[in-house]
Scaffold this motif. Structure first.
Motif, PDB file in Angstrom:
ATOM      1  N   MET A   1      42.373  16.376  66.091  1.00 26.21           N
ATOM      2  CA  MET A   1      42.344  14.948  65.719  1.00 26.21           C
ATOM      3  C   MET A   1      42.085  14.817  64.214  1.00 26.21           C
ATOM      4  O   MET A   1      41.160  15.432  63.692  1.00 26.21           O
ATOM      5  N   ASN A   2      42.935  14.041  63.486  1.00 27.59           N
ATOM      6  CA  ASN A   2      42.768  13.947  62.045  1.00 27.59           C
ATOM      7  C   ASN A   2      41.565  13.084  61.681  1.00 27.59           C
ATOM      8  O   ASN A   2      40.978  12.390  62.507  1.00 27.59           O
ATOM      9  N   THR A   3      41.203  13.128  60.389  1.00 27.44           N
ATOM     10  CA  THR A   3      39.987  12.460  59.915  1.00 27.44           C
ATOM     11  C   THR A   3      40.034  10.954  60.150  1.00 27.44           C
ATOM     12  O   THR A   3      39.034  10.342  60.536  1.00 27.44           O
ATOM     13  N   PHE A   4      41.197  10.354  59.926  1.00 31.74           N
ATOM     14  CA  PHE A   4      41.306   8.904  60.102  1.00 31.74           C
ATOM     15  C   PHE A   4      41.051   8.509  61.554  1.00 31.74           C
ATOM     16  O   PHE A   4      40.348   7.530  61.829  1.00 31.74           O
ATOM     17  N   MET A   5      41.602   9.251  62.496  1.00 32.62           N
ATOM     18  CA  MET A   5      41.422   8.929  63.913  1.00 32.62           C
ATOM     19  C   MET A   5      39.970   9.128  64.340  1.00 32.62           C
ATOM     20  O   MET A   5      39.438   8.369  65.146  1.00 32.62           O
ATOM     21  N   VAL A   6      39.313  10.161  63.781  1.00 34.91           N
ATOM     22  CA  VAL A   6      37.891  10.385  64.071  1.00 34.91           C
ATOM     23  C   VAL A   6      37.064   9.203  63.562  1.00 34.91           C
ATOM     24  O   VAL A   6      36.170   8.703  64.248  1.00 34.91           O
ATOM     25  N   THR A   7      37.379   8.762  62.353  1.00 38.05           N
ATOM     26  CA  THR A   7      36.668   7.632  61.751  1.00 38.05           C
ATOM     27  C   THR A   7      36.889   6.357  62.558  1.00 38.05           C
ATOM     28  O   THR A   7      35.949   5.587  62.820  1.00 38.05           O
ATOM     29  N   LEU A   8      38.140   6.111  62.962  1.00 39.08           N
ATOM     30  CA  LEU A   8      38.467   4.914  63.733  1.00 39.08           C
ATOM     31  C   LEU A   8      37.773   4.929  65.093  1.00 39.08           C
ATOM     32  O   LEU A   8      37.231   3.904  65.542  1.00 39.08           O
ATOM     33  N   LYS A   9      37.764   6.081  65.745  1.00 42.70           N
ATOM     34  CA  LYS A   9      37.104   6.208  67.044  1.00 42.70           C
ATOM     35  C   LYS A   9      35.608   5.931  66.919  1.00 42.70           C
ATOM     36  O   LYS A   9      35.013   5.244  67.758  1.00 42.70           O
ATOM     37  N   TYR A  10      34.996   6.458  65.858  1.00 41.99           N
ATOM     38  CA  TYR A  10      33.572   6.238  65.613  1.00 41.99           C
ATOM     39  C   TYR A  10      33.308   4.741  65.426  1.00 41.99           C
ATOM     40  O   TYR A  10      32.361   4.186  66.006  1.00 41.99           O
ATOM     41  N   PHE A  11      34.152   4.087  64.620  1.00 36.61           N
ATOM     42  CA  PHE A  11      33.982   2.658  64.351  1.00 36.61           C
ATOM     43  C   PHE A  11      34.070   1.845  65.638  1.00 36.61           C
ATOM     44  O   PHE A  11      33.213   0.987  65.909  1.00 36.61           O
ATOM     45  N   ILE A  12      35.094   2.076  66.444  1.00 36.20           N
ATOM     46  CA  ILE A  12      35.292   1.302  67.668  1.00 36.20           C
ATOM     47  C   ILE A  12      34.157   1.534  68.662  1.00 36.20           C
ATOM     48  O   ILE A  12      33.632   0.585  69.261  1.00 36.20           O
ATOM     49  N   THR A  13      33.731   2.783  68.806  1.00 33.66           N
ATOM     50  CA  THR A  13      32.672   3.114  69.767  1.00 33.66           C
ATOM     51  C   THR A  13      31.352   2.464  69.391  1.00 33.66           C
ATOM     52  O   THR A  13      30.708   1.809  70.216  1.00 33.66           O
ATOM     53  N   ILE A  14      30.926   2.640  68.129  1.00 35.49           N
ATOM     54  CA  ILE A  14      29.644   2.099  67.686  1.00 35.49           C
ATOM     55  C   ILE A  14      29.678   0.576  67.673  1.00 35.49           C
ATOM     56  O   ILE A  14      28.708  -0.089  68.068  1.00 35.49           O
ATOM     57  N   MET A  15      30.809  -0.006  67.264  1.00 35.01           N
ATOM     58  CA  MET A  15      30.918  -1.464  67.212  1.00 35.01           C
ATOM     59  C   MET A  15      30.815  -2.061  68.606  1.00 35.01           C
ATOM     60  O   MET A  15      30.153  -3.089  68.814  1.00 35.01           O
ATOM     61  N   ALA A  16      31.458  -1.436  69.576  1.00 38.09           N
ATOM     62  CA  ALA A  16      31.409  -1.929  70.952  1.00 38.09           C
ATOM     63  C   ALA A  16      29.986  -1.854  71.510  1.00 38.09           C
ATOM     64  O   ALA A  16      29.489  -2.806  72.137  1.00 38.09           O
ATOM     65  N   GLU A  17      29.317  -0.730  71.275  1.00 43.69           N
ATOM     66  CA  GLU A  17      27.947  -0.571  71.768  1.00 43.69           C
ATOM     67  C   GLU A  17      27.003  -1.560  71.108  1.00 43.69           C
ATOM     68  O   GLU A  17      26.139  -2.157  71.771  1.00 43.69           O
ATOM     69  N   LEU A  18      27.143  -1.760  69.802  1.00 43.12           N
ATOM     70  CA  LEU A  18      26.308  -2.720  69.089  1.00 43.12           C
ATOM     71  C   LEU A  18      26.501  -4.139  69.616  1.00 43.12           C
ATOM     72  O   LEU A  18      25.538  -4.901  69.783  1.00 43.12           O
ATOM     73  N   THR A  19      27.755  -4.510  69.880  1.00 40.50           N
ATOM     74  CA  THR A  19      28.052  -5.849  70.356  1.00 40.50           C
ATOM     75  C   THR A  19      27.389  -6.128  71.702  1.00 40.50           C
ATOM     76  O   THR A  19      26.736  -7.161  71.893  1.00 40.50           O
ATOM     77  N   VAL A  20      27.542  -5.201  72.630  1.00 44.37           N
ATOM     78  CA  VAL A  20      26.951  -5.373  73.962  1.00 44.37           C
ATOM     79  C   VAL A  20      25.432  -5.447  73.879  1.00 44.37           C
ATOM     80  O   VAL A  20      24.788  -6.324  74.481  1.00 44.37           O
ATOM     81  N   LEU A  21      24.835  -4.533  73.113  1.00 43.13           N
ATOM     82  CA  LEU A  21      23.382  -4.515  72.985  1.00 43.13           C
ATOM     83  C   LEU A  21      22.868  -5.770  72.300  1.00 43.13           C
ATOM     84  O   LEU A  21      21.869  -6.364  72.728  1.00 43.13           O
TER      85      LEU A  21
END
Length: 296
Positions: free
Chosen positions: A1-21
């Motif tokens: 997985m390239n760096t951009f996809m890793v960064t995007l996955k991190y952003f989406i995952t953390i943002m989703a968890e933050l929103t729910v919490l």
């Protein structure tokens, strides 16, 4: 997985968890506060001695206030006759502690970090509030008129469903207010996680650098970041090799010294207290970071 996809996955995952919490915890706290009369909270804070400072810190810890509510409440407490040192404990604790912060730290960094953060920030808020009282700085409060705090625990409906709806709407309104800060914070965290060289960060903020906590605390001071933004950035720093103490120092200094809050506090307090407040938050950040590094 390239760096951009890793960064995007991190952003989406953390943002989703933050929103729910954020929405979930904020709804629960808003609902709980509807059952606690604000006058009773003021009476608890009016207690003499260290107990009043402890109650002020607890009040700051269980209420998710932003600067727009904290500052008018501070003025209201002072004009209600609550001791100066007690009010200062509330002012110090309020931007750093609330149930959402505890929940986010528990979810992303573990319960030991969350409990340690809560205990240390509480201890320093109580201690520095008492110190300012002993120094006789109550005369550093400006004479200003009381304005509406913008926050109240009074509600029109007594039905649980109605209160739950109001609590959710308040949580949703708060979420919209901090959404941009969350996006920026998570984006910065994602960029650090995906692109910042591990060796560079470990050299500056890693456990092998004895000045890491001090340096990171200084870096965090001029930044205007809410805790909701600071935690995802800190999480990314931790993942890149920064010491836990450096991360804690960054969260405290970055979130505790917010320029908008300082400007609003300047409408209530004279310059001496504003300077003292900045120093107190910085000292709290550095000492907390050093303690975390020694214990964890």
């Amino acid at each position: 997985m390239n760096t951009f996809m890793v960064t995007l996955k991190y952003f989406i995952t953390i943002m989703a968890e933050l929103t729910v919490l954020f929405i979930g915890i904020s709804t629960i706290i808003a609902l709980a506060l509807m059952y606690i009369p604000q006058d009773k909270l003021k009476n608890w804070m009016s207690s003499k001695g260290v107990w009043g400072n402890i109650m002020a810190v607890l009040f700051g810890a269980v209420t998710p206030f932003c600067a727009c509510s904290t500052v008018p409440l501070t003025l209201g407490f002072l004009q209600a006759g609550i001791p100066f040192g007690t009010v200062m404990s509330f002012v110090i604790a309020s931007p750093l502690m609330d149930p959402l912060v505890f929940s986010l730290l528990t979810a992303f960094m573990g319960w030991k970090v969350a409990v340690g953060f809560l205990l240390l920030t509480s201890l320093f808020a109580v201690a520095f509030g008492m110190l300012l009282e002993k120094m006789g700085w109550a005369n550093q409060v400006k004479k200003v008129r009381l304005k509406e705090s913008g926050y109240s625990t009074e509600v029109e409906t007594k039905e649980f469903k109605g209160r739950l709806k109001m609590a959710f709407l308040k949580a949703w309104g708060d979420f919209k207010g901090v959404f941009i800060y969350m996006v920026v914070g998570v984006a910065i965290g994602a960029a650090i996680y995906g692109y910042m060289p591990t060796d560079l960060l470990a050299k500056v903020a890693g456990p092998d650098n004895p000045f890491a906590v001090l340096v990171v605390a200084l870096i965090g001071m001029p930044l205007y970041i809410r805790v909701e933004s600071a935690i995802p950035i800190g999480l990314a720093l931790l993942g890149k090799g920064a010491s836990i103490g450096a991360v804690i120092a960054f969260i405290i200094s970055g979130a505790g010294i917010a320029i908008p809050e300082l400007s609003m506090l300047a409408s209530v307090f004279k310059k001496k207290i504003i300077i003292a407040f900045v120093i107190i938050v910085f000292v709290t950040a550095v000492l907390s970071g050093l303690i975390f590094n020694m214990l964890l």
